[in-house]
Design a protein around this motif. Sequence first.
Motif, mmCIF file in Angstrom:
data_model
loop_
_atom_site.group_PDB
_atom_site.id
_atom_site.type_symbol
_atom_site.label_atom_id
_atom_site.label_comp_id
_atom_site.label_asym_id
_atom_site.label_seq_id
_atom_site.Cartn_x
_atom_site.Cartn_y
_atom_site.Cartn_z
ATOM 1 N N GLN A 98 0.826 -1.208 0.000
ATOM 2 C CA GLN A 98 0.000 0.000 0.000
ATOM 3 C C GLN A 98 0.860 1.257 0.000
ATOM 4 O O GLN A 98 0.528 2.251 -0.659
ATOM 5 N N ALA A 101 2.435 1.720 -3.559
ATOM 6 C CA ALA A 101 1.533 2.085 -4.645
ATOM 7 C C ALA A 101 0.851 3.431 -4.432
ATOM 8 O O ALA A 101 0.092 3.874 -5.300
ATOM 9 N N ASN A 102 1.118 4.076 -3.302
ATOM 10 C CA ASN A 102 0.499 5.370 -2.992
ATOM 11 C C ASN A 102 1.562 6.456 -3.088
ATOM 12 O O ASN A 102 2.546 6.445 -2.344
ATOM 13 N N SER A 105 2.396 8.323 0.114
ATOM 14 C CA SER A 105 2.562 7.437 1.266
ATOM 15 C C SER A 105 3.511 7.988 2.325
ATOM 16 O O SER A 105 3.226 7.905 3.525
ATOM 17 N N ARG A 133 -4.701 2.592 3.403
ATOM 18 C CA ARG A 133 -5.301 2.976 2.122
ATOM 19 C C ARG A 133 -6.412 4.009 2.300
ATOM 20 O O ARG A 133 -6.717 4.766 1.378
ATOM 21 N N ALA A 207 3.057 4.238 -9.469
ATOM 22 C CA ALA A 207 2.542 5.309 -8.609
ATOM 23 C C ALA A 207 3.001 6.675 -9.112
ATOM 24 O O ALA A 207 2.227 7.645 -9.091
ATOM 25 N N GLN A 215 -2.121 -0.334 -7.312
ATOM 26 C CA GLN A 215 -2.386 -1.085 -6.089
ATOM 27 C C GLN A 215 -2.696 -2.550 -6.386
ATOM 28 O O GLN A 215 -2.289 -3.447 -5.638
ATOM 29 N N ASP A 216 -3.399 -2.804 -7.476
ATOM 30 C CA ASP A 216 -3.691 -4.191 -7.852
ATOM 31 C C ASP A 216 -2.407 -4.960 -8.132
ATOM 32 O O ASP A 216 -2.283 -6.138 -7.778
ATOM 33 N N ASP A 219 -0.541 -5.698 -4.850
ATOM 34 C CA ASP A 219 -1.200 -6.647 -3.952
ATOM 35 C C ASP A 219 -0.735 -8.083 -4.146
ATOM 36 O O ASP A 219 -1.009 -8.932 -3.292
#
Length: 291
Positions: A98, A101-102, A105, A133, A207, A215-216, A219
């Motif tokens: 998370q 991908a952010n 963050s 998230r 990102a 994010q997919d 994961d």
Amino acid sequence: MPSSKKKTRSGTAAKSEKIDLASSAARNASSSRVTAIIGFVLAWTFAYNLLIKRQGIARAFFQILDTISDDFVMGSLVAIFLGLAIVVVFSVTKLYGQINANIYSFAILENLLYDDLRSGNAYAFVSKLLHFRDQAAPKNVCPRRVGGILFGMGFIYAMSWIYVIVFSEALFFLSWSSGVNLPITKENMLLMPTLALSIPFSARVMAYLRYPYAQDYADFMPAAVFGLLMVTALGYLFESGDQKFFLKTIYDDKLFLESFLRNGLFLAFIPVFFEACYWLLDSLRAEKKAA
């Protein structure tokens, strides 16, 4: 007036009686459930002593508590420990996915560290990490404080090292299990960790580009790490002679180990460099908007 008071009292008494009846029914239902659960466990343990341990009826009955304490409780400690280890590994890798991908963050982490953890509210800090998230995106991508910037860069470097190690082993095992024999040479000491680092780093690049499915992609990493750890653990527990380990091979060879560490020091800094460049561009963009 007296009649109205009597009606009020009678109504209150009726409500109180209904509440007492409802609470009594709830207690009876709860007691029935507890009795059913305990009875089921005792009956199953008694049957276990009879059928599995092949004890007599009297001995099976009097050994119920011993079986529960020795076989079930003590025997389940290993399963509980492994389950907790799986939860910890999955939670850490999921959180990193998370974070990776952010794009905001590290600014979010800075706020959590300074606003919650530093103020002593550890529960809120952990809770927000578990729901990372769902945290609101700040205005800027780059952390506001020097400490936040240093923490972010150190975090990226440390996690890059971890994934260089973990995914090097994962890629080697994937090739070996598919029947592809990868020769371990000094030249491959750069190629293997480079491929390993490209897996998590590509999620960060997504990102940067604001790719909607970053994010997919991130994961899948917890599942990959979990699978690797399970296979490695099974190989060690069952003492498999066929299983080959990349890290063990290079650890046993001084030249391979030195080459791997040298390349890892360089490769793990690449995500830090790109993150620093992105933060610099974002800070310059913010200054232009402010001007």
